[in-house]
Design an enzyme around this catalytic site. Structure first.
Site, PDB file in Angstrom:
ATOM      1  N   ASP A 145     -15.071  -2.605   8.692  1.00 38.96           N
ATOM      2  CA  ASP A 145     -15.977  -3.596   8.173  1.00 38.96           C
ATOM      3  C   ASP A 145     -16.267  -4.709   9.171  1.00 38.96           C
ATOM      4  OD1 ASP A 145     -18.100  -4.699   6.886  1.00 38.96           O
ATOM      5  OD2 ASP A 145     -16.760  -5.221   5.070  1.00 38.96           O
ATOM      6  N   GLY A 194     -15.129 -18.543  -0.522  1.00 38.44           N
ATOM      7  CA  GLY A 194     -16.371 -17.308   0.016  1.00 38.44           C
ATOM      8  C   GLY A 194     -16.156 -16.272  -0.931  1.00 38.44           C
ATOM      9  N   ALA A 229     -17.209  -8.481  -0.117  1.00 41.32           N
ATOM     10  CA  ALA A 229     -17.465  -7.192  -0.762  1.00 41.32           C
ATOM     11  C   ALA A 229     -16.119  -6.844  -1.390  1.00 41.32           C
ATOM     12  CB  ALA A 229     -17.590  -5.884   0.344  1.00 41.32           C
ATOM     13  N   PHE A 230     -14.797  -7.402  -1.024  1.00 37.85           N
ATOM     14  CA  PHE A 230     -13.814  -7.053  -1.594  1.00 37.85           C
ATOM     15  C   PHE A 230     -13.501  -7.984  -2.772  1.00 37.85           C
ATOM     16  CE2 PHE A 230     -12.990  -5.388   2.711  1.00 37.85           C
ATOM     17  CZ  PHE A 230     -13.118  -3.974   2.382  1.00 37.85           C
ATOM     18  N   LYS A 242      -7.138 -14.490  -1.997  1.00 36.76           N
ATOM     19  CA  LYS A 242      -8.305 -13.586  -2.479  1.00 36.76           C
ATOM     20  C   LYS A 242      -7.737 -12.579  -3.571  1.00 36.76           C
ATOM     21  CE  LYS A 242     -10.925 -11.577   0.826  1.00 36.76           C
ATOM     22  NZ  LYS A 242     -11.389 -10.745   1.808  1.00 36.76           N
TER      23      LYS A 242
END
Ligand SMILES: *[C@@H]1O[C@H](CO)[C@@H](O)[C@H](O)[C@H]1NC(C)=O
Ligand SMILES: *[C@@H]1O[C@H](CO)[C@@H](O)[C@H](O)[C@H]1NC(C)=O
Ligand SMILES: *[C@@H]1O[C@H](CO)[C@@H](O)[C@H](O)[C@H]1NC(C)=O
Ligand SMILES: *[C@@H]1O[C@H](CO)[C@@H](O)[C@H](O)[C@H]1NC(C)=O
Ligand SMILES: *[C@@H]1O[C@H](CO)[C@@H](O)[C@H](O)[C@H]1NC(C)=O
Ligand SMILES: *[C@@H]1O[C@H](CO)[C@@H](O)[C@H](O)[C@H]1NC(C)=O
Ligand SMILES: *[C@@H]1O[C@H](CO)[C@@H](O)[C@H](O)[C@H]1NC(C)=O
Ligand SMILES: *[C@@H]1O[C@H](CO)[C@@H](O)[C@H](O)[C@H]1NC(C)=O
Length: 816
Positions: free
Chosen positions: A642, A525, A528-529, A548
């Site tokens: 968030d 996926g 935003a980060f 990530k």
């Protein structure tokens, strides 16, 4: 692997004269008819004589089934039958079926009442054909098919038969009852082929216990287009891009020499069988393959009651489930072990108070038996003795399960019971010593009114347990759980959160993570980060992780990065995603999280089929508790900043797990950017972001309120595609509905939610409190949790935004 399975029918009961041949050559003229008579009903045969269409005698009571069966083998296997939605599916002796020009096949009782008709798509029937494939076809003058049994299947597929999306098989009730049963195989609109239970008499499907996973999820075009049982006897899903997903492995048997069929059995097993065409002596059907492997283990909270019904125990025997009752319970229907069990006693707290528990109950101990979905409390660390004792003394507790230092206390009705030798668990079942029912409560206290009221409620509660059980039998209620989510269940008894890595964060080299993710091959996926990739760490037998890769290379925050990671690394809560480690090498900054199997809350909520209300409630609790922990219970306060469904993940057990917490502070510089984009669209962002006000934990409370509404309604907070302007902004719309007292509209008339109106109303009010524009009016997360749990009473909330349309309307109304 194959072994013989006795056919489901008692062949001895069906002594049809095999010699009766109606020479139809497969063609039946309009006006032809058949009559159900015991002596000499001659069916319409296919040209080869392999298949027959007609009235199949059901052994006793002069009842017949309008059906198609194999005409040449003594095991008279039915592959299709009419009139399934009728409770009995049968027709009495003397019934007729006529081939008509305008209504197709018409089945009438001896009195002339219509029992069933096939109907046709627009057109006039010229003739019927009993094809050698086993398909009965109604054709018009140009030999176009107007209706065929292959397109209106019951529980069996035959070679040559193809399913488009949204076509399904449904099982029969039992071995000998041909009306529609509670298992369904469906090629979903998303291309996934699933098997699930349905909550009869509705068609509401529970979460599947088998799925091929042929959706577009992985590669575009990989979603299933059709299910094909080709004439050679191979069964597979054809993908949109032409690829195949085979349901079986290995060679099919010769379709020339064998009859082949695939049947969704009455016990939920989908299986393929074959039977030689040329045979002598006692030959029966042979199983080629079946799915799922172990149906007893495939049941879970959201897949309904399970194959064996409530309070029962499922054991696998020859790949088929067998059902039994624990001690102190007996079969609801003595003739049908798959209907579940009822307790032979009533357990009630009121009554237990009157005498000492020890006098009332025995404890029956069982090993490796579990009812995995009925627990109401979990105790850890605990010992087996304490677990037994705790349940024994607890008047709500029916069974306690003890395994690896953990005690689960369970209430009635127990569901999805099974034996699993790998479990290593102990079960303690409370069994009443006598069979007494509730005593008539006698007032014994100085304030009888109060006492009486209490007694009455106990009686009612006890009754409703019984009622609930009997209602289940009729499949009127059942656990109405629906789920459109694709599930592949794993035999796994360890929560992924229990994977123990070093509690301190590990530092990884970039090379290690590149290897672990196979050079960042599989993307899970984008947020935003940064982008998230799937990976496997070579620890023990391999630990699956989500890696990530942070988007923005942040200079000058070296120290902050480490400090912040330490804060995150110290968090430990079952509603948070675990951070295992990180990589901080030159320009590269990566975070390594545990991998959660069930995707994001967004993908779970916003599908065509609503997840169950129960499960959504649990998810809401989970998110609230996770946030409470971040705000108040971890060593350094963390404001998430968030919260949205895309940042809430679901683990194997559909427990909500918040992700991306702690990153906001790290990526401060990025925030203004993200949020400008959202400004004006009224998403999840609290108003203070735009108003030069201090950012506190209350921003998360606001976002939580929005997410809570999304969970309640199963829709996005902003729905621009919805043409209805009134509904476009969820928060406004819900408040409108709330003011108008239209809770049912909020949940789109969802039966489960409306059946739980107190919780529903509570949740809606809590959500409205959370989305107050004035941060000081919003409760903190502790209060939110207490209100959701019903520990603290929820007051009627004021209007969230004093200048919104809804609120102006409200003040207008109150002025009038
Ligand atoms: C089949 O089951 C249904 C539903 O349980 C029942 O109403 C019906 O009587 C049964 N039919 C036969 C022939 O036993
Ligand atoms: C079916 O056929 C029989 C015999 O021809 C006839 O008596 C009966 O009226 C027909 N029923 C219908 C609905 O056409
Ligand atoms: C009947 O079956 C044959 C194969 O046996 C097939 O070629 C034909 O298309 C079928 N006809 C119909 C109307 O389904
Ligand atoms: C049926 O499917 C199998 C397996 O995909 C394939 O090998 C075979 O050629 C197919 N047969 C026909 C007649 O299409
Ligand atoms: C059926 O089987 C018998 C013996 O196994 C054999 O003699 C006979 O030829 C077979 N018939 C056909 C039609 O294959
Ligand atoms: C046929 O075989 C099955 C087992 O394969 C057996 O249970 C059954 O009694 C046999 N029937 C006859 C009539 O021999
Ligand atoms: C469970 O507790 C009850 C009550 O204390 C006791 O009678 C029983 O023996 C215990 N059973 C086991 C297996 O420990
Ligand atoms: C309790 O009920 C069970 C099943 O109905 C029966 O077998 C047993 O004998 C009964 N026990 C007593 C004490 O009545």
């Amino acid at each position: 692997m194959a072994f013989t399975v006795r056919l489901l029918l008692f062949s001895s009961l069906f002594l049809l004269p095999v010699s009766v041949f109606a020479q139809t050559n497969g063609g039946i003229a309009v006006g032809d008819f058949l009559t159900a008579t015991a002596a000499n009903s001659s069916p319409w045969l296919s040209p080869s004589g392999d298949f027959a269409f007609g009235f199949f005698p059901l052994g006793s009571n002069d009842l017949f089934l309008l059906s198609i069966w194999y005409a040449k083998i003594p095991d008279r296997t039915i592959v299709w039958n009419a009139n399934r939605d009728n409770e009995a599916a049968v027709a009495p002796k003397g019934s007729t079926v006529n081939l008509t020009a305008n209504s197709g096949l018409v089945l009438r009782s001896p009195q002339g009442d219509e029992l069933w008709e096939s109907g046709t798509s627009a057109g006039v029937v010229a003739k019927g054909v009993m094809n050698d494939t086993g398909n009965f076809v109604l054709q018009d003058r140009n030999l176009e098919s107007l209706w065929e049994t292959f397109n209106n299947p019951t529980d069996t597929m035959l070679p040559g038969q193809t399913f488009e999306r949204s076509r399904k098989l449904s099982s029969r009730q039992s071995e000998t009852n041909y009306s529609k049963g509670r298992f369904q195989l469906l090629l979903q609109d998303d291309g996934n082929l699933v098997i699930s239970t349905i909550n009869l008499p509705t068609n509401l499907a529970n979460a599947p216990y088998y799925a091929t996973d042929t959706t577009s999820g992985t590669v575009a075009g990989s979603e299933g287009k059709e299910l094909v049982f080709n004439v050679s006897g191979y069964l597979y899903v054809v993908r949109e891009n032409g690829g195949k997903y085979n349901l079986e492995v290995g060679e099919a048997v010769s379709a020339r020499d064998n009859y082949i069929r695939a049947t969704l059995n009455f016990d939920g097993i989908f299986a393929q069988y074959y039977h030689p065409k040329n045979f002598t002596g006692n030959v029966s059907w042979t199983l080629r393959w079946s799915e799922p492997d172990d149906i007893c283990q495939r049941n879970r909270e959201d897949s309904g009651v399970g194959v064996c019904g409530y309070n029962s125990i499922c054991t696998l025997k020859d790949k088929r489930p067998t059902c039994g009752c624990p001690k102190g319970f007996s079969l609801l229907d003595p003739n049908d072990p798959y209907r579940g069990c009822k307790p032979d006693f009533i357990q009630g707290c009121e009554e237990d108070e009157l005498s000492r528990t020890n006098d009332l109950y025995d404890v029956e101990a069982l090993t490796n038996t579990d009812w995995p979905t009925s627990d109401y409390v979990q105790l850890k660390p605990f010992t087996a003795e304490k677990c037994n004792e705790s349940c024994f003394q607890d008047c709500l507790c029916a069974v306690a399960i003890f395994r690896s230092e953990t005690c689960w206390k369970k209430k009635l009705p127990l569901s999805n019971g099974r034996v699993d030798t790998g479990l290593n668990s102990q079960a303690f079942i409370k069994v009443r010593k006598d069979n007494s029912t509730l005593p008539i409560p006698a007032p014994q206290h100085p304030c009888p009114d109060d006492k009486k009221k209490k007694s009455q409620t106990t009686v009612i509660r006890a009754e409703s347990v019984l009622l609930g059980t009997s209602i289940f039998v009729n499949f009127i209620l059942g656990a109405c759980l629906c789920l459109g989510f694709v599930l592949i269940f794993r035999k796994k008894h360890v929560r992924s959160a229990e994977i123990v890595l070093d509690s301190n964060l590990r530092s990884f080299s970039y090379e290690q993570l590149r290897e672990a993710t196979n050079d960042f091959k599989e993307e899970l996926g984008k947020g935003a980060f940064g982008t998230v990739y799937k990976g496997v760490l070579q620890i023990g037998s391999g630990v699956q992780v989500a890696v990530k890769k942070l988007n923005y290379v942040m200079q000058e925050i070296e120290k902050e990065f480490k400090t912040e990671l330490n804060v995150i690394g110290q968090t430990h809560h079952k509603n948070l995603v675990r951070l295992f480690g990180y990589c901080d090498e030159g320009q590269q900054r990566l975070l390594v999280y545990e991998l959660l199997s069930n995707g994001t809350l967004a993908s779970y909520l916003f599908t065509d089929i609503k997840p169950s209300w129960r499960q959504r409630i649990e998810i809401a609790y989970g998110v609230a508790r996770g946030l409470l922990y971040l705000h108040e219970e971890c060593s350094t306060q963390i404001i998430h900043c968030d919260i949205k469904p895309q940042n809430i993940l679901l683990d194997d057990y559909y427990t909500a797990r918040i992700s991306d917490f702690g990153l906001a502070k790290l990526l401060k510089m990025d925030q203004s950017k993200t949020h400008t984009a959202i400004r004006g669209t009224k998403g999840y962002v609290a108003p203070e972001w735009f108003r030069n006000m201090p950012i506190t934990t209350k921003v998360d409370v606001y976002s939580f309120g929005v997410v809570l509404l999304e969970i309640i309604c199963c829709r996005r907070s902003v729905d621009v595609e919805n043409n209805c302007e009134e509904k476009a902004i969820l928060t406004d719309w819900v408040y409108d509905c709330f003011l108008g007292g239209a809770l049912d509209a909020i949940v789109d008339y969802e039966v489960q939610a409306l059946g739980d109106k107190t919780t529903l109303e509570n949740f809606v009010m809590v959500a409205i409190w959370c989305i107050q524009e004035d941060p000081s009016l919003r409760p903190n997360m502790r209060k939110v949790v207490q209100m959701l749990e019903g520990v603290v009473e929820v007051q009627v909330p004021p209007c969230p935004s004093p200048f919104s349309r809804a609120c102006l309307k409200e003040s207008f109304v109150s002025q009038v």
